[in-house]
Design a protein around this motif. Structure first.
Motif, mmCIF file in Angstrom:
data_model
loop_
_atom_site.group_PDB
_atom_site.id
_atom_site.type_symbol
_atom_site.label_atom_id
_atom_site.label_comp_id
_atom_site.label_asym_id
_atom_site.label_seq_id
_atom_site.Cartn_x
_atom_site.Cartn_y
_atom_site.Cartn_z
ATOM 1 N N VAL A 170 0.836 -1.143 0.067
ATOM 2 C CA VAL A 170 0.051 0.101 0.067
ATOM 3 C C VAL A 170 0.875 1.319 -0.025
ATOM 4 O O VAL A 170 1.546 1.488 1.063
ATOM 5 C CB VAL A 170 -0.915 0.060 1.487
ATOM 6 C CG1 VAL A 170 -1.880 1.329 1.283
ATOM 7 C CG2 VAL A 170 -2.025 -1.201 1.234
ATOM 8 N N CYS B 59 -5.787 4.325 1.395
ATOM 9 C CA CYS B 59 -6.388 3.068 1.823
ATOM 10 C C CYS B 59 -5.617 2.676 2.864
ATOM 11 O O CYS B 59 -4.384 2.386 3.075
ATOM 12 C CB CYS B 59 -5.701 1.809 0.827
ATOM 13 S SG CYS B 59 -6.272 0.125 1.078
ATOM 14 N N PHE C 108 -6.147 -3.055 4.015
ATOM 15 C CA PHE C 108 -6.133 -4.023 2.845
ATOM 16 C C PHE C 108 -5.915 -5.456 3.657
ATOM 17 O O PHE C 108 -4.798 -5.687 3.962
ATOM 18 C CB PHE C 108 -5.154 -3.702 1.911
ATOM 19 C CG PHE C 108 -5.468 -4.363 0.736
ATOM 20 C CD1 PHE C 108 -5.820 -3.395 -0.384
ATOM 21 C CD2 PHE C 108 -5.343 -5.631 0.371
ATOM 22 C CE1 PHE C 108 -6.182 -3.828 -1.680
ATOM 23 C CE2 PHE C 108 -5.456 -6.085 -0.971
ATOM 24 C CZ PHE C 108 -6.273 -5.325 -1.775
ATOM 25 N N VAL D 117 -1.441 -0.843 -4.127
ATOM 26 C CA VAL D 117 -2.331 0.161 -3.994
ATOM 27 C C VAL D 117 -1.718 1.790 -4.281
ATOM 28 O O VAL D 117 -0.928 1.867 -3.356
ATOM 29 C CB VAL D 117 -3.163 0.132 -2.611
ATOM 30 C CG1 VAL D 117 -4.412 1.051 -2.553
ATOM 31 C CG2 VAL D 117 -3.629 -1.073 -2.431
ATOM 32 N N ARG D 118 -2.036 2.413 -4.998
ATOM 33 C CA ARG D 118 -1.284 3.653 -5.410
ATOM 34 C C ARG D 118 -2.234 4.483 -6.038
ATOM 35 O O ARG D 118 -3.336 4.058 -6.380
ATOM 36 C CB ARG D 118 0.034 3.522 -6.268
ATOM 37 C CG ARG D 118 -0.114 2.944 -7.444
ATOM 38 C CD ARG D 118 1.141 2.864 -8.313
ATOM 39 N NE ARG D 118 0.926 2.077 -9.558
ATOM 40 C CZ ARG D 118 0.452 2.520 -10.725
ATOM 41 N NH1 ARG D 118 -0.260 3.927 -10.890
ATOM 42 N NH2 ARG D 118 0.337 2.006 -11.633
ATOM 43 N N LEU E 224 -7.308 6.484 -7.022
ATOM 44 C CA LEU E 224 -6.694 5.220 -6.170
ATOM 45 C C LEU E 224 -7.117 3.954 -6.872
ATOM 46 O O LEU E 224 -8.233 3.727 -7.341
ATOM 47 C CB LEU E 224 -7.333 5.410 -4.725
ATOM 48 C CG LEU E 224 -6.357 4.227 -3.995
ATOM 49 C CD1 LEU E 224 -5.158 4.982 -3.666
ATOM 50 C CD2 LEU E 224 -7.322 4.400 -2.421
ATOM 51 N N ILE F 125 -5.866 -0.129 -7.856
ATOM 52 C CA ILE F 125 -5.357 -1.471 -7.407
ATOM 53 C C ILE F 125 -4.563 -1.667 -8.658
ATOM 54 O O ILE F 125 -4.948 -1.872 -9.947
ATOM 55 C CB ILE F 125 -6.234 -2.510 -7.116
ATOM 56 C CG1 ILE F 125 -7.370 -1.845 -6.229
ATOM 57 C CG2 ILE F 125 -5.811 -3.765 -6.354
ATOM 58 C CD1 ILE F 125 -6.826 -1.413 -4.827
ATOM 59 N N ALA G 167 -10.053 1.722 -7.030
ATOM 60 C CA ALA G 167 -10.241 1.222 -5.721
ATOM 61 C C ALA G 167 -11.663 1.919 -5.231
ATOM 62 O O ALA G 167 -12.032 2.959 -5.348
ATOM 63 C CB ALA G 167 -9.193 1.886 -4.860
ATOM 64 N N GLU H 214 -10.386 -9.589 -1.851
ATOM 65 C CA GLU H 214 -9.770 -8.507 -1.228
ATOM 66 C C GLU H 214 -11.139 -7.763 -0.322
ATOM 67 O O GLU H 214 -12.207 -7.601 -0.903
ATOM 68 C CB GLU H 214 -9.548 -7.516 -2.369
ATOM 69 C CG GLU H 214 -9.327 -5.754 -2.232
ATOM 70 C CD GLU H 214 -9.746 -4.937 -3.196
ATOM 71 O OE1 GLU H 214 -10.544 -4.245 -2.965
ATOM 72 O OE2 GLU H 214 -9.142 -5.056 -4.341
ATOM 73 N N PHE I 65 -11.213 2.127 1.839
ATOM 74 C CA PHE I 65 -10.798 3.133 1.126
ATOM 75 C C PHE I 65 -11.553 4.495 1.754
ATOM 76 O O PHE I 65 -12.412 4.564 2.187
ATOM 77 C CB PHE I 65 -11.252 3.151 -0.276
ATOM 78 C CG PHE I 65 -10.534 1.869 -0.851
ATOM 79 C CD1 PHE I 65 -9.214 1.583 -0.896
ATOM 80 C CD2 PHE I 65 -11.405 0.931 -1.162
ATOM 81 C CE1 PHE I 65 -8.520 0.398 -1.533
ATOM 82 C CE2 PHE I 65 -10.944 -0.314 -1.780
ATOM 83 C CZ PHE I 65 -9.606 -0.441 -2.130
#
Length: 836
Positions: A215, A221, A224, A286-287, A310, A312, A322, A347, A351
């Protein structure tokens, strides 16, 4: 949120005789908005049973496939003999278990069933599709059941066909009620019953050998959870109970894995997403999205990502937006699409609400997941939701849960709120008592501890993680009051302190509306929003100060994202709509504020709700707000005086718009000066600037032809806009009635030649000052330009009315006053008496 009553009973042991309307009444009393209670298949009547197809004969000679079938329905038909049925569906074979309705039954509609002759055969009943049973809109084929059901089994109970569904409108602050868990908690508190929390599961702790996840944005996020299930049977189908609960909740069953994620989302409130592990390349990341990145979402649309999104990702790039929607590249495949998915990554993440809301709006992609994240999801529910999905995949699909558990969690400190134990009593004006307050807060899910601080009974309350809306003592007081029942709050008339009546500004605003209404104008109210298209249509230049607007962060419409700087767009829009509906002769007005941004933009502070803001806080709030002067505007089109048998009427024009401004000025007790000017959106030769002294307070006149064409308005449409604050900047004057004299009036006419550039208002002011106190009224009745007046000149003809209050004026007195007036005009404006 659609809540099936049969599902709700799984978590709260409601009394046996309680109907959906009874439960709805309790929930409404607790503050939920139950819009409807839907009775599913209330008119359904059996026998409706499971049948096994024994034989199928294909009938020929018809335009569509017709099959003559014999079906084993057990003892449901009273004989035990096979039931003879004619059916047009082709999606079943010999040996399949189907749903059969027998003669004497009534299907939803109502649709009574009887034996009949059709296609040359006897059909004693019907093999049913989902739509015929009120289970959905699928009418492509009949329902094929799992093989373990015995013929003759009651299908009404098996398919859970009869039920009640509560449709609840969940407000933005009650996001936890977008789940059965949340609604069940409210029902348990409303009935005073225990709650069987579906999120209370044994969950293994995180370990180092779960699926790798990184992450990079812990703000977007903060949690996760990832779990993996292998050996999933891709041909496994969702059981009937799961499909029916999804259908009753308004979600269409798709495939087993997807159905399980949707089911857990409805049950616990935590949105889930499932990935085909064999299609995920490397660790999950996650970015924030990068410029130029795209993703093809599950709906098959390729979307260009923004830097604020955001996402995945795996090694190939984004595989999901996300909290909004997953990507097609890692989609779960069923057996019909090839080999099918056998290894699944679940998942369960938390968020940030704002990030998800903006992404869903930016991509015009609302989803069940985004709807929940926008309102706030319990971050502590992620582990339980993932475990629940894993358990169902293992149970139904024959999978095996891997021992690896990934759980990345950012620090999430709990907040504690100090509240006076008697605060709910003081807010509601009744007495609940400390014990009741504590019990109700615990029913909400709060942890409550008592404390004695400086002799005061203080409760230290820690709200649960699923209630992010509880932030201050008054939120907690509201929870106690609503659970105790708003109908139990006593109704008492408030003690009203003595007031001073309306302020002078309020009285003036009322006089303005009354004056315009008395002049024949109709008041309208428009939304205060405006867009660039409206400003373009009004012909404003690029550097016009009225184009500098206050932009809204979350506008109702993307086409009107700003607050108005002028009343004209909304007023002219109302004029156009009325004309389009056949009202061709119109005179309308509006009073309201406009919003003018300050030179230095500041961020408004968040004011406290548990005490009065300080003077400094209020001052900083005012400093962050735009200037909001109050204005009045009118718009006219068509005939001001109607045509009829008496002759042709008079059309509305620029003079009427100017007179409307004078009407408002008279209500304020001030006098307007009118002079010609050029200003958009008015006609360059028919625009008046309105002044009080040397202060410009507004404009009036006929609209520019290009503006009229752009807005599709009638020719000669006129408008006026006046700043009411500037109009009375020197204070409103007391309006007094004119003195009435019983003596006769002496009338004198005068025509003056002046330069064309000299405003008529200046000439009139000079005549008025020169005539002295005997002048009762002055009126301009003619303006002449031409050869007789001279080049660059114009002739202004006035009627002057003289009257004394104590005597009859002589002709010499009236003439002397007239000559004095002309002399003053000559000295101040260079006027020359015409004919002299």
């Amino acid at each position: 949120m659609r809540v099936p009553l049969s599902w709700l009973r799984e978590y709260v042991d409601l009394p046996a005789g309680e109907t959906g309307r009874d439960v709805a009444a309790r929930l409404v009393r607790a503050g939920l908005e139950v819009e409807t209670v839907e009775q599913l298949n209330a008119d359904l009547k059996g026998p409706l049973v499971v049948g096994q197809v024994l034989s199928i004969e294909e009938l020929s000679g018809f335009k569509k496939p017709i099959r003559h079938c014999f079906v084993n329905v057990g003892d449901a038909n009273g004989t035990g003999e096979p039931q003879e049925i004619v059916c047009g569906a082709t999606n079943f074979a010999v040996g399949d278990k189907v749903v059969v309705v027998l003669p004497g039954a009534v299907l939803p509609g109502p649709f009574p069933i009887a034996a009949r002759q059709t296609y040359g055969q006897t059909s004693a009943g019907m093999i049913c599709s989902a739509r015929e049973l009120g289970m959905g809109d699928d009418h492509n084929g009949i329902i094929v059941l799992e093989s373990h059901h015995e013929p003759g089994t009651d299908a009404i109970e098996l398919l859970q066909l009869v039920d009640e569904v509560l449709d609840i409108a969940v407000t933005p602050d009650r996001g936890y009620c977008l789940s059965m868990r949340g609604v069940a908690r409210e029902a348990a508190a409303a009935y005073g019953l225990p709650l069987a929390d579906p999120a209370l599961l044994d969950v293994p702790p995180a370990n180092s050998y779960g699926y790798p996840v990184k992450v990079a944005d812990p703000v977007g996020c903060d949690r996760f959870v990832a779990r993996t299930v292998t050996g999933v049977n891709p041909a496994a189908q969702s059981p009937i109970w799961l499909q029916r609960r999804l259908q009753k909740s308004g979600i269409r069953p798709i495939s087993l894995t997807v159905d399980i994620t949707n089911y857990v989302m409805l049950e616990v409130g935590q949105p889930l997403h499932a990935y085909d592990r064999n299609r995920v390349d490397g660790p999950i990341q996650v970015r924030r999205a990068q410029d130029g990145e795209t993703i093809t979402t599950l709906d098959g649309v390729q979307r260009k990502l923004a830097a604020e999104d955001l996402v995945i990702c795996d090694n190939t790039g984004p595989i999901g937006i996300a909290g909004v929607m997953g990507g097609a590249s890692t989609e779960i495949l069923d057996a019909a699409a090839g080999p099918g998915t056998t290894e699944v990554i679940i998942e369960a993440a938390h968020f940030e609400a704002v990030t998800v809301a903006r992404a869903a709006k930016r991509h015009k992609l609302p989803s069940e997941a985004s709807k929940r994240f926008e309102r706030g999801v319990d971050p502590e529910a992620a582990r339980a939701a993932a475990q629940r999905a894993v358990d169902l995949l293992v149970l139904i699909a024959g999978g095996t849960a891997e021992a690896g558990v990934t759980d990345i969690a950012a620090p999430h400190p709990l907040r504690t709120i100090a509240i006076d134990a008697d605060l709910p009593d003081r807010v509601a004006g009744t007495e609940y008592g400390r014990e009741t307050v504590t019990r109700r807060l615990q029913e909400v899910g709060c942890t409550v501890a008592g404390a004695d601080i400086a002799g005061a009974d203080i409760l230290q309350v820690t709200p649960p993680t699923w209630r992010p809306d509880l932030t201050d003592p008054y939120d907690l007081a509201e929870e106690v009051i609503r659970l105790e029942g708003y109908d139990n709050v006593p109704a008492r008339m408030p003690t009203v302190p003595p007031g001073r009546g309306l302020t002078e500004a309020q009285r003036f605003h009322r006089r303005t509306g009354v004056a315009l209404a008395g002049a024949g104008y109709v008041e309208v109210n428009n939304y205060p929003f405006v867009g660039e298209a409206a400003l373009d249509a009004l012909g404003f230049e690029k550097d016009d100060e009225r184009r500098r607007t206050v932009k809204l962060v979350n506008p109702l419409s993307d086409e009107e994202p700003a607050l108005r700087t002028t009343l004209l767009p909304g007023l002219l829009g109302a004029l156009r709509r009325n004309i389009g509906r056949g009202n061709t002769d119109l005179a309308i007005f509006e009073t309201g504020t406009v919003f003018l941004p300050k030179e230095e933009l500041k961020v408004a502070p968040r004011l406290p709700v548990d005490r009065r803001p300080t003077a400094e806080q209020l001052a900083s709030l005012d400093a962050a707000l735009p200037d909001q002067p109050r204005r009045v505007a009118v718009a006219l089109a068509g005939e001001r005086l109607p045509s009829g048998w008496w002759g042709k009427g008079a059309g509305a024009g620029w003079a009427d718009a100017v007179e409307a401004a004078r009407t408002v000025a008279r209500a304020a007790g001030v006098e307007l000066t009118v002079r010609q000017v050029q200003r958009a959106p008015w006609h360059p030769g028919r625009c008046a600037e309105l002044l009080v002294g040397e202060r410009v307070v507004g404009y009036a006149g006929e609209l520019h032809p290009r503006v009229i064409k752009a807005l599709h308005l009638p020719e000669r449409t006129s408008a006026m806009e006046l700043d009411l604050d500037l109009l009375v900047a020197d204070g409103t004057q007391r309006v007094s009635g004119p003195a009435v004299s019983s003596y006769p009036v002496a009338t004198q006419d005068v025509a003056l030649i002046v330069d064309s550039a000299v405003p008529a208002a200046e000439v009139e002011a000079a005549l008025r000052d020169g005539a002295g106190e005997l002048l009762e009224a002055i009126r301009l009745f003619d303006v002449f330009t031409g050869e007789q007046a001279g080049e660059g000149k114009k002739s202004l003809a006035y009627t002057l009315r003289f009257r004394a209050t104590d005597r009859t004026l002589t002709a010499d007195e009236a003439s002397a006053a007239r000559e004095t007036a002309v002399a003053a005009a000559t000295a101040r404006t260079g006027a020359v008496l015409r004919g002299a």
